[in-house]
Design an enzyme around this catalytic site. Structure first.
Site, PDB file in Angstrom:
ATOM      1  N   ARG A 121       0.836  -1.199   0.000  1.00  0.00           N
ATOM      2  CA  ARG A 121       0.000   0.000   0.000  1.00  0.00           C
ATOM      3  C   ARG A 121       0.871   1.249   0.000  1.00  0.00           C
ATOM      4  NH1 ARG A 121      -4.672   0.171   4.279  1.00  0.00           N
ATOM      5  NH2 ARG A 121      -5.275   1.926   2.938  1.00  0.00           N
ATOM      6  N   CYS A 175      -0.781   6.294   8.980  1.00  0.00           N
ATOM      7  CA  CYS A 175      -1.147   5.011   8.368  1.00  0.00           C
ATOM      8  C   CYS A 175      -2.230   5.308   7.350  1.00  0.00           C
ATOM      9  CB  CYS A 175      -1.600   4.007   9.427  1.00  0.00           C
ATOM     10  SG  CYS A 175      -2.995   4.575  10.429  1.00  0.00           S
TER      11      CYS A 175
END
Length: 280
Positions: A173, A226
């Protein structure tokens, strides 16, 4: 110490001041945690819902921090008070439980621990499980009225390149190979990849303090991020275990950044601080 071992928790399971919080949640199926709690959980544990209890309905990013007073009231309803020692656990290496740890710590309730190894370690230690749902007595919890160790998007933009921004998401990611939920793939420019999996050993428990210290060596004025400000707290917990200064949290994280059209970087390199505002 911010961790508790399964054996230590077993020895204290009948402590009247203990409040065990089940914080299970999965990105691909947010309701799974509640279903799994209903099937089996630690004795006396209450279910803490990431979406309902640890996030505001609206705000920057997918899991904005709630108003501290609203959060305190919810914790009181779950039986947490000023004398409570809270133990948070999940089944994901502490990556979700760390959010509750961070929130209580930041608002001044320091009697909070994360179960090292989570549910798997508890079961391996022959810890009992139950489907009985407790009826907690209303607590009285005194918390600060504002979040303290946080930075918002505007403040972060001004300081990119002069601080250490770390990204707790999985490497694929971070690189932008995949993006299951957010607007565009990639990462915030200058962010350094520090996936939460690197904080844990093969047994799913936190690495020793010296090993964790090496993961974050050479970083100054750390901001942890995050996807939505949840697993970023796992890196904050790892830094605490390592004896390092507490980082700031970017609560909105990549979901806030990408969702507002800010420039992103892809690939393995952090990239350069952007010179422009939102794309388009």
């Amino acid at each position: 110490m911010s961790l508790i071992s399964p054996l230590d928790l077993l020895s204290r399971i009948d402590d009247p001041d203990l409040r065990i919080c089940d914080v299970r949640w999965w990105l691909a199926d947010p309701a799974k945690g509640r279903r799994d709690y209903a099937a089996a959980h630690l004795p006396g544990a209450v279910f803490v819902d990431l979406d309902r209890d640890l996030s505001a309905p609206v705000g920057p990013g997918r899991h904005p921090l709630p108003d501290p007073a609203v959060f305190a009231a919810r914790m009181e309803a779950l039986g947490v008070g000023d004398t409570s020692e809270v133990v948070a656990y999940d089944d994901a290496g502490g990556t979700i439980a760390a959010r509750l740890w961070w929130m209580l710590e930041d608002l001044g309730h320091t009697r909070v621990l994360v179960l090292d190894g989570g549910l798997d370690a508890w079961i391996a230690a022959f810890g009992p499980l139950t489907s009985e749902v407790p009826e907690p007595r209303q607590g009285r919890l005194t918390l600060r009225g504002t979040w303290t160790r946080v930075v918002d998007r505007d403040a972060l933009v001004e300081r990119l390149g002069s601080l250490s921004l770390i990204d707790a998401r999985a490497p694929e990611r971070y690189r932008g190979d995949i993006e299951p939920v957010d607007a565009v793939p990639g990462h915030i420019p200058t962010a350094i990849s520090r996936p939460t999996a690197g904080n844990l050993g093969p047994d799913g428990r936190f690495l020793p303090p010296d090993a964790l210290g090496r993961r974050f060596a050479g970083l100054d004025e750390v901001v942890t991020s995050c996807g939505s400000g949840v697993t970023a707290c796992h890196n904050a917990l790892a830094m605490r275990i390592a004896g390092l200064p507490d980082p700031l949290l970017y609560p909105g994280s990549y979901s806030d950044w990408a969702g507002t059209g800010m420039p992103v970087a892809t690939g393995d390199e952090p990239g350069q601080a952007p010179r422009t505002g939102p794309r388009g």
